[in-house]
Design a protein around this motif. Structure first.
Motif, PDB file in Angstrom:
ATOM      1  N   TRP A  13       0.756  -1.313   0.005  1.00 25.83           N
ATOM      2  CA  TRP A  13       0.323  -0.224   0.101  1.00 25.83           C
ATOM      3  C   TRP A  13       0.935   0.917  -0.051  1.00 25.83           C
ATOM      4  CZ3 TRP A  13      -4.357  -2.061  -2.041  1.00 25.83           C
ATOM      5  CH2 TRP A  13      -4.846  -2.142  -1.506  1.00 25.83           C
ATOM      6  N   SER A  14       1.963   1.089   0.799  1.00 28.40           N
ATOM      7  CA  SER A  14       2.985   2.385   0.580  1.00 28.40           C
ATOM      8  C   SER A  14       3.342   2.364  -1.121  1.00 28.40           C
ATOM      9  CB  SER A  14       3.933   2.416   1.336  1.00 28.40           C
ATOM     10  OG  SER A  14       4.114   1.696   2.864  1.00 28.40           O
ATOM     11  N   PHE A  15       3.505   1.831  -2.008  1.00 31.70           N
ATOM     12  CA  PHE A  15       4.264   2.158  -3.369  1.00 31.70           C
ATOM     13  C   PHE A  15       3.157   1.806  -4.921  1.00 31.70           C
ATOM     14  CE2 PHE A  15       7.649   0.856  -0.570  1.00 31.70           C
ATOM     15  CZ  PHE A  15       9.349   2.285  -1.493  1.00 31.70           C
ATOM     16  N   VAL A  16       1.939   1.320  -4.356  1.00 26.86           N
ATOM     17  CA  VAL A  16       1.053   0.855  -5.494  1.00 26.86           C
ATOM     18  C   VAL A  16      -0.292   2.336  -5.335  1.00 26.86           C
ATOM     19  CG1 VAL A  16      -1.027   0.052  -3.537  1.00 26.86           C
ATOM     20  CG2 VAL A  16      -0.324  -0.676  -6.110  1.00 26.86           C
ATOM     21  N   GLY A  17      -0.078   3.120  -6.685  1.00 29.09           N
ATOM     22  CA  GLY A  17      -1.377   3.928  -7.215  1.00 29.09           C
ATOM     23  C   GLY A  17      -0.603   5.280  -7.552  1.00 29.09           C
ATOM     24  N   ILE A  18       1.059   5.339  -6.554  1.00 32.64           N
ATOM     25  CA  ILE A  18       1.489   6.327  -7.535  1.00 32.64           C
ATOM     26  C   ILE A  18       2.279   6.428  -8.594  1.00 32.64           C
ATOM     27  CG2 ILE A  18       3.154   7.892  -6.785  1.00 32.64           C
ATOM     28  CD1 ILE A  18       3.176   6.508  -3.955  1.00 32.64           C
ATOM     29  N   VAL A  19       2.208   7.474  -9.597  1.00 33.11           N
ATOM     30  CA  VAL A  19       3.023   8.087 -10.759  1.00 33.11           C
ATOM     31  C   VAL A  19       4.223   7.846 -10.473  1.00 33.11           C
ATOM     32  CG1 VAL A  19       2.611   9.005 -12.724  1.00 33.11           C
ATOM     33  CG2 VAL A  19       0.369   8.116 -11.627  1.00 33.11           C
ATOM     34  N   TYR A  20       4.914   7.372 -10.892  1.00 32.97           N
ATOM     35  CA  TYR A  20       6.332   7.955 -10.500  1.00 32.97           C
ATOM     36  C   TYR A  20       7.197   8.592 -11.702  1.00 32.97           C
ATOM     37  CZ  TYR A  20       5.684   5.071  -5.999  1.00 32.97           C
ATOM     38  OH  TYR A  20       5.728   4.003  -5.402  1.00 32.97           O
ATOM     39  N   ASN A  21       7.442  10.484 -11.366  1.00 32.18           N
ATOM     40  CA  ASN A  21       7.804  10.279 -12.734  1.00 32.18           C
ATOM     41  C   ASN A  21       8.307  11.881 -11.627  1.00 32.18           C
ATOM     42  OD1 ASN A  21       7.716  11.747 -14.996  1.00 32.18           O
ATOM     43  ND2 ASN A  21       6.050  11.721 -16.050  1.00 32.18           N
ATOM     44  N   THR A  22       9.301  12.988 -13.207  1.00 32.59           N
ATOM     45  CA  THR A  22       9.762  13.945 -12.576  1.00 32.59           C
ATOM     46  C   THR A  22       9.105  15.157 -13.797  1.00 32.59           C
ATOM     47  OG1 THR A  22      11.995  13.002 -12.199  1.00 32.59           O
ATOM     48  CG2 THR A  22      11.855  15.251 -12.359  1.00 32.59           C
ATOM     49  N   TRP A  23       8.848  16.281 -12.595  1.00 34.97           N
ATOM     50  CA  TRP A  23       7.968  17.541 -13.480  1.00 34.97           C
ATOM     51  C   TRP A  23       9.571  19.277 -13.178  1.00 34.97           C
ATOM     52  CZ3 TRP A  23       5.780  14.057 -10.479  1.00 34.97           C
ATOM     53  CH2 TRP A  23       4.957  12.939 -11.747  1.00 34.97           C
ATOM     54  N   VAL A  24       9.526  19.633 -13.965  1.00 32.69           N
ATOM     55  CA  VAL A  24      10.479  20.785 -13.968  1.00 32.69           C
ATOM     56  C   VAL A  24       9.450  21.635 -14.075  1.00 32.69           C
ATOM     57  CG1 VAL A  24      12.449  22.121 -14.109  1.00 32.69           C
ATOM     58  CG2 VAL A  24      12.928  19.478 -14.463  1.00 32.69           C
ATOM     59  N   THR A  25       8.861  22.566 -13.375  1.00 32.64           N
ATOM     60  CA  THR A  25       8.455  24.091 -13.649  1.00 32.64           C
ATOM     61  C   THR A  25       9.005  24.975 -13.364  1.00 32.64           C
ATOM     62  OG1 THR A  25       7.903  23.583 -10.907  1.00 32.64           O
ATOM     63  CG2 THR A  25       6.243  22.307 -13.141  1.00 32.64           C
ATOM     64  N   PRO A  26       8.350  26.257 -13.783  1.00 32.05           N
ATOM     65  CA  PRO A  26       9.309  27.143 -13.404  1.00 32.05           C
ATOM     66  C   PRO A  26       8.594  27.970 -12.277  1.00 32.05           C
ATOM     67  CG  PRO A  26       7.390  27.629 -15.391  1.00 32.05           C
ATOM     68  CD  PRO A  26       7.846  26.260 -15.263  1.00 32.05           C
ATOM     69  N   VAL A  27       9.247  28.926 -11.400  1.00 29.70           N
ATOM     70  CA  VAL A  27       9.083  30.026 -10.169  1.00 29.70           C
ATOM     71  C   VAL A  27       8.406  31.311 -11.234  1.00 29.70           C
ATOM     72  CG1 VAL A  27       9.975  30.382  -8.119  1.00 29.70           C
ATOM     73  CG2 VAL A  27      10.699  29.137  -8.950  1.00 29.70           C
ATOM     74  N   LYS A  28       7.518  31.155 -10.538  1.00 27.85           N
ATOM     75  CA  LYS A  28       6.897  32.223 -11.048  1.00 27.85           C
ATOM     76  C   LYS A  28       7.223  33.965 -10.530  1.00 27.85           C
ATOM     77  CE  LYS A  28       2.170  30.974 -10.271  1.00 27.85           C
ATOM     78  NZ  LYS A  28       0.263  30.920  -9.889  1.00 27.85           N
ATOM     79  N   LYS A  29       8.123  34.853 -11.594  1.00 26.81           N
ATOM     80  CA  LYS A  29       8.035  36.268 -11.550  1.00 26.81           C
ATOM     81  C   LYS A  29       9.685  35.790 -10.950  1.00 26.81           C
ATOM     82  CE  LYS A  29       4.176  37.913  -9.603  1.00 26.81           C
ATOM     83  NZ  LYS A  29       3.358  39.024  -7.953  1.00 26.81           N
TER      84      LYS A  29
END
Length: 671
Positions: A140-156
């Motif tokens: 239950w600790s690992f199932v159902g999680i989408v494992y990925n990385t997202w690089v997003t800009p910091v506002k301003k």
């Protein structure tokens, strides 16, 4: 998740049970919106999985309880109305034989201790239960999680980017599970145990799972903390601004407090800390720290109070029920005529012993009889009202007249702490009274535990093995057999290992009654003296069994704590071959081999339990065997392995019930 979302452009808020509301529609950049989708979906699944976890536990308990009601084990008291069943055979009782064969097979492999340096004196069955639970939680600790990385800009802040990973959803998941396990941990530690009512298992059987479930919560909480520390102090930008603003928030301050309290709970519950501070300090501090910790968890994330409030309710119900039972037990008419709370007055006898004096308490108290195998917590207000200790009465829990009360008798060794204070207090009172037996005030709480003799039908053979003061656990079993119909097939043996002959005086009245039972049942009593060399005399004048009434055997079946030379071993083996107990049904047998040199210490020996158990089983005519045991932890561990080897499912299936051997031991010795 609040600081990521844009609440100014929100058209509505989407509620999520146990988590912050989500702004919809998402007006952030595409990467942040995708990350938020994963976070909220993973959390919702985590709440669902927590519900499935609790539904699984509830289902197991429901099926267990239903099975106990629909297919109860045969009770000894039913034989007063129902004739004794015949021994199993291939053509009779197929279902019963199958159940017995499976039980014998499981005991053979699951009864012995497993990895003692890690788990202590714990059976393989308990460790297997822990492994299954840990594996279930890991899924239950690992199932159902989408494992990925997202690089997003910091506002301003052009050129500055956040790194968003699945570490956040996973950290939330293990944190949610740690909260969900808290009520179960409290349930497993309760003395007024709902689990015991449903399963029939004594509450102390759950202590191992309670302890290791606490370790799992520590690991989960630590991983949750490490995960979010990495996210807030490293992956989110700009630093150190994000980390500084994060740690100053009120919910984070409470989170730090909760982790500090959790680590204190863990550190103070380790064996070395309990030995250093004492069991009573551990118990009281554990109560206080656990309740404050739960409060800090609510302060950290009150949206998951659905797990924490029930934990507090269970704890307060347990404590309240204990106080009410104690008050009712001692609500009596005092000598002055008024009705109020009054402690029992116990006559106290102290038996001097260089290894720690042994104290015997005897008193009569008006209340309902308890069941054989149950124990009470005794508090001695003349010494301290803040401490209580578990003791098993060695007297049989019966009375002819409720108004007269029930006889309580206890013995315990006063090695240190509260028990030593009681021995010193009793000795001082006796000296002041000129040798008159002193009275000691006692407050009872209980009884706790489950009855251990319900399955003793007339075809069950009984082997009682005790070491030292462990005799209190097995004597009521023998005394209780007098109230069952006589069976010519049942064989009963008591094996008691004591340091000196003088120790027999501890339970002299009960031994008198047991000897009377020997006239009506096939009873053999063997007392092994382990620390008294041949010819040595240290006999108490109080014991009328000191130098007579017993057949003395100087070279019985023994095992050595030290390795003797080959000649000594050979003489021992020849002197008492493996052919069963001596002809006298009541015998004291010395196990210390005299030293060859008068200046040397004798070799201290203990009875060889493997031979004793094997001989007992071989001598039985038919029927199952139950071994009742209480004594040092090493003795219990040894007996678990011996009893496990004595079980053989295939022979039980072929109608040889002698190889259906169960062990009932005093689990409180492992506390």
């Amino acid at each position: 998740m609040v600081h990521i979302q844009n609440f100014t452009d929100a058209s509505s808020l989407e509620p999520h049970w146990g988590y912050a509301d989500r702004v919809v529609p998402c007006t952030n950049d595409a990467g942040s919106c995708k990350y938020l989708d994963v976070v909220y979906h993973s959390h919702d699944l985590g709440m669902l999985y927590s519900g499935i976890f609790w539904a699984t536990i509830a289902g197991i308990l429901f099926i267990w309880t239903l099975a106990r009601r629909l297919a109860p084990s045969r009770r000894a008291d039913e034989e007063l109305l129902v004739p004794v069943r015949a021994s199993s055979s291939p053509s009779q009782g197929g279902i019963e034989r199958l159940k017995s064969a499976l039980a014998a097979h499981s005991r053979r492999y699951l009864l012995p201790d497993f990895s003692r340096p890690i788990f202590g004196r714990t059976t393989r069955l308990q460790v297997l239960t822990l492994v299954v639970l840990t594996g279930y939680l890991a899924v239950w600790s690992f199932v159902g999680i989408v494992y990925n990385t997202w690089v997003t800009p910091v506002k301003k802040m052009p050129g500055v980017y956040n790194t968003r990973t699945s570490l956040g959803p996973w950290s939330d998941r293990v944190g949610t599970l740690a909260y969900a396990l808290t009520p179960l941990s409290i349930l497993l530690s309760s003395r007024e145990s709902i689990l015991s009512l449903m399963t029939g298992l004594p509450y102390q059987s759950f202590n191992f799972l309670h302890r290791w479930l606490g370790y799992i919560i520590v690991v989960q909480s630590t991983l949750h903390t490490i995960g979010w520390t990495i996210i807030e102090a490293k992956l989110y930008q700009p630093q150190p601004t994000v980390a500084r603003d994060w740690i100053k928030q009120l919910y984070m301050i409470w989170g730090c407090v909760a982790m500090i309290l959790l680590f204190l709970l863990f550190a103070l519950s380790t064996p070395w800390a309990i030995r250093l501070t004492g069991y009573e300090f551990f118990r009281k501090s554990h109560y206080i720290l656990a309740m404050v910790y739960i409060g800090a968890c609510i302060g950290h994330w009150d949206k998951l109070s659905c797990y924490l409030v029930p934990a507090l309710v269970v704890w307060f119900l347990d404590r309240g029920a204990r106080l009410v039972r104690t008050a009712i037990l001692h609500y009596t008419v005092l000598p002055g005529g008024e009705v109020a709370f009054g402690p029992a007055k116990a006559s106290t006898t102290v038996f001097s012993d260089p290894n720690g004096d042994v104290v015997r308490l005897d008193f009569v108290h008006p209340h309902d009889a308890w069941a054989v195998g149950q124990h009470f917590y005794l508090c001695f207000p003349e010494s301290s009202i803040w401490q209580s200790h578990p003791f098993t009465p060695l007297s049989l829990p019966i009375h002819d007249d409720v108004s007269c009360g029930v006889q309580h008798s206890y013995i315990f060794r006063a090695k240190g702490g509260e028990t030593k204070k009681i021995a010193q207090l009793a000795a001082a009172k006796m000296q002041q009274a000129g040798g008159v037996t002193p009275l000691t005030s006692v407050i009872l709480t209980g009884p706790f535990g489950e009855e251990i003799t319900t399955h003793l039908t007339q075809d069950v053979n009984v082997l009682c093995i005790a070491g030292g003061t462990g005799i209190t656990y097995v004597l009521p079993v023998l005394l209780g057999l007098a109230y069952q119909p006589r069976s010519v097939k049942r064989k009963v043996t008591l094996v008691w290992a004591v340091r000196q002959k003088a120790d027999v005086a501890w339970v002299q009245p009960e031994l008198d009654r047991v000897r009377q039972l020997a006239k009506s049942i096939d009873l053999t009593i063997r007392i092994f003296v382990t620390r008294e060399a041949e010819g040595q005399s240290s006999i108490s004048e109080k014991s009328k069994y000191a130098d007579h009434d017993f057949k003395s055997v100087s070279e019985p079946i023994v095992r050595s704590d030290q390795t003797p030379d080959s000649s000594s071993a050979a003489s021992t083996s020849a002197a008492y071959p493996c052919c069963g107990p001596p002809s006298d049904s009541f015998a004291i047998q010395k196990t210390a081999i005299p030293a060859s040199n008068p200046h040397d210490e004798p070799i201290h020996r203990h009875p060889d339990l493997s031979i004793l158990v094997k001989d007992f089983i071989d001598e039985t005519v038919c029927g199952r065997t139950t071994v009742y045991a209480s004594g040092p932890g090493r003795m219990i561990s040894e007996l678990r392995s011996i009893v496990a080897r004595s079980n053989d499912g295939s022979k039980v299936w072929n109608a040889d019930e002698r190889y259906d051997v169960s062990l009932v031991c005093d689990d409180r010795l492992e506390w």
